[in-house]
Write an enzyme that holds these catalytic residues in place. Structure first.
Site, PDB file in Angstrom:
ATOM      1  N   LYS A  60      -5.007   0.331  -1.936  1.00  0.00           N
ATOM      2  CA  LYS A  60      -4.633   0.117  -0.535  1.00  0.00           C
ATOM      3  C   LYS A  60      -5.761  -0.462   0.325  1.00  0.00           C
ATOM      4  O   LYS A  60      -5.504  -1.257   1.214  1.00  0.00           O
ATOM      5  CB  LYS A  60      -4.164   1.435   0.079  1.00  0.00           C
ATOM      6  N   ASP A 118       3.832   2.591   5.648  1.00  0.00           N
ATOM      7  CA  ASP A 118       3.884   4.046   5.465  1.00  0.00           C
ATOM      8  C   ASP A 118       3.368   4.778   6.699  1.00  0.00           C
ATOM      9  O   ASP A 118       3.959   5.775   7.119  1.00  0.00           O
ATOM     10  CB  ASP A 118       3.238   4.543   4.147  1.00  0.00           C
TER      11      ASP A 118
END
Ligand code: ATR
Length: 511
Positions: free
Chosen positions: A302, A338
């Protein structure tokens, strides 16, 4: 009828789905073949798996060939090429020659045995195959030329992928040759899965599938029901867009199930694959030319993905981590659905609880790992007071210091006053479903309680929160929301949320 309209060359030749049968007895092979659906266009009989030998094997084969309901490939792979046949080479070649007299459509013979096998009866075509179970050799093109020149009607290369970066050369080989010469090229192993599915995009002669999990004849073979049910293999063409999840490990990701179901639901010509990636920069460079349109990104990539983007949104820049890549007109956009989805879920619950605006509220965030960090950065400055409670206090303190929040240990929680509780630890996750990160005694009516754990859907924390009169937000909803937001970012279409939620529910109940 498969793929109406697929005959035009613009979309490439139709790729067959071949089920490799590894049953130990001929009667079982025959039964298995007759039980296959029509989309399994062709079957491979792996004679090297048969326990019957000599005359018994030939008679089994004869009855299969005589009652075949689709084209048949006969293969008897020797142990030296990854098969099960350990007898003398002369016996193996004799079995193949005799097998050919029963009129199978194809016989698969290894490159180093093709001249010894000699001519086959008319009507039976020859698949000449090369295997490398160790690695993907750099001289793939040379090997391919030798295979093709060895009297092959179909040229086959199966090589081991040790990394996802071993797969683009295999796809490129298909892209170069499959339109002019029937070609099978695939990467074995977990990393090789994209080549098995994208074989259909580049017009491979076929892609192999197993009859069922654990019944494959090679490492990485996917069960035929999954090839069609999950990846919609029969609908993939040259025009199909490619999406996927970049992770390591990737095997247990639910993202392929949720996103492929979403694409199917809206009828989008797209496929979503698991990519087990070690080097995200090299992966992006290599796969962009294979019509890569979007990626979900998860542990451990990420952060590393952020500097590889041409542009990132404000939230991603602030957090320094993304979970979504969109490739449009050769440019890469990074975003973070998210965190956005977690904030939206919290706002929604806070509205229901009458706790808006958030600026007037105190939030307790439990956990300072990857998920905790992301939500902490997302919440920083949006709530009146943010307290981070972590088992390892220094880690919580470090995170709190970065964003101007407060920090404490888990044992300090009962003395705190807060309106919103967010669990980002794995406490309470399957199989430890009787655990909870905070005692029920700290829960008050009207609080918002958000649990990032999504398996089980209702954790002990959420159950106790509901009983205490709190407004709850589940990790399940969060997971579905972040995936739905990815779908919308990539496609510009409303996400089929109900279907996506249904898929996650199904998968969770299977686990
Ligand atoms: P993720 O990326 O899913 O957030 P992680 O980075 O491994 O996973 O972080 C796990 C978080 O759960 C951490 O905050 C961890 O606390 P530590 O920093 O003390 O390790 C927390 N955690 C995991 N197991 C825990 C347990 N049994 N009790 C309390 N906290 C726990």
């Amino acid at each position: 009828m498969r793929r109406p309209g697929r005959a035009d060359m613009e979309v490439g030749p139709v790729t067959r789905l071949c089920v490799s049968l590894t049953e130990a007895c001929g009667a079982d092979m025959l039964r298995a073949m007759h039980g296959l659906p029509r989309y399994a266009d062709i079957v491979e009989l792996r004679l090297d798996y048969l326990q019957e030998q000599g005359a018994a094997a030939r008679s089994a084969l004869q009855s299969i060939c005589h009652s075949k309901d689709r084209p048949i490939i006969v293969t008897c792979r020797p142990a030296r090429e990854g098969g099960r046949f350990e007898g003398p080479e002369a016996e193996r070649l004799d079995l193949l020659r005799r097998a050919a007299t029963h009129g199978p459509d194809y016989v698969d013979v290894e490159l180093d045995s093709v001249s010894a096998l000699g001519a086959l009866p008319g009507g039976t075509r020859r698949i000449v195959s090369y295997h490398n179970f160790e690695r993907t050799p750099p001289e793939l093109e040379d090997i391919y030329r030798r295979v093709a020149a060895a009297g092959a009607d179909v040229a086959k290369l199966a090589v081991r992928a040790l990394d996802i970066l071993d797969t683009p050369p295999v796809l490129a080989l298909l892209e170069r040759h499959a339109a002019s010469m029937p070609t099978i090229a695939l990467s074995m192993g977990e990393e090789g899965l994209p080549t098995r599915v994208l074989a259909a995009k580049y017009g491979a002669f076929l892609s192999y599938a197993s009859l069922a999990p654990g019944k494959g004849s090679a490492d990485g073979q996917v069960p035929y029901e999954e090839m069609e049910g999950l990846y919609r293999f029969s609908r993939i063409s040259r025009r199909t867009s490619v999406y996927g999840v970049v992770a390591n490990p990737v095997a247990h990701s639910m993202s392929p199930a949720i996103h492929n179901a979403a694409f199917a639901e809206v009828g989008l010509d797209a496929v979503y694959l698991p990519f087990k990636v070690t080097d995200p920069a090299a992966f992006l460079d290599a796969y962009e030319r294979h019509d890569l349109r979007g990626l979900s990104v998860t542990i451990p990539h990420k952060e590393a993905m952020v500097p590889l983007m041409d542009e990132v949104d404000e939230l991603t820049a602030r957090i320094g981590a993304l979970n979504t890549v969109t490739v449009r007109n050769g440019r890469r956009y990074g975003s973070n659905t998210d965190v956005a989805a977690a904030l939206a879920a919290l706002e929604h619950a806070a509205r229901q609880a009458g706790l808006l605006p958030l600026e007037r509220r105190a939030a307790l965030l439990v956990g300072a790992g990857g998920a905790g960090r992301a939500i902490a950065y997302g919440l920083a400055g949006r709530v009146g007071r943010l307290i981070i409670a972590n088992r390892t206090v220094w880690r919580g303190r470090k995170l709190a210091g970065e964003i101007g929040a407060e920090a404490c240990g888990l044992h300090d929680i009962p003395a705190l006053s807060f309106d919103i509780l967010i669990n980002t630890t794995s406490v309470g996750m399957h199989p430890n479903t009787d655990e909870t990160p905070v005692a029920a005694s700290v829960l008050r009516p009207g609080m918002v309680v958000f649990d990032a754990v999504y398996n089980p859907i209702e954790t002990r924390l959420l159950c106790e929160a509901r009983q205490a009169g709190c407004v709850t937000a589940s990790g399940f909803e969060w997971f579905v929301s972040q995936a739905a937001a990815q779908f919308e970012t990539w496609t510009g279409m409303p996400a089929p949320r109900a279907r996506m939620a249904e898929v996650v529910r199904e998968r969770l109940s299977l686990r």
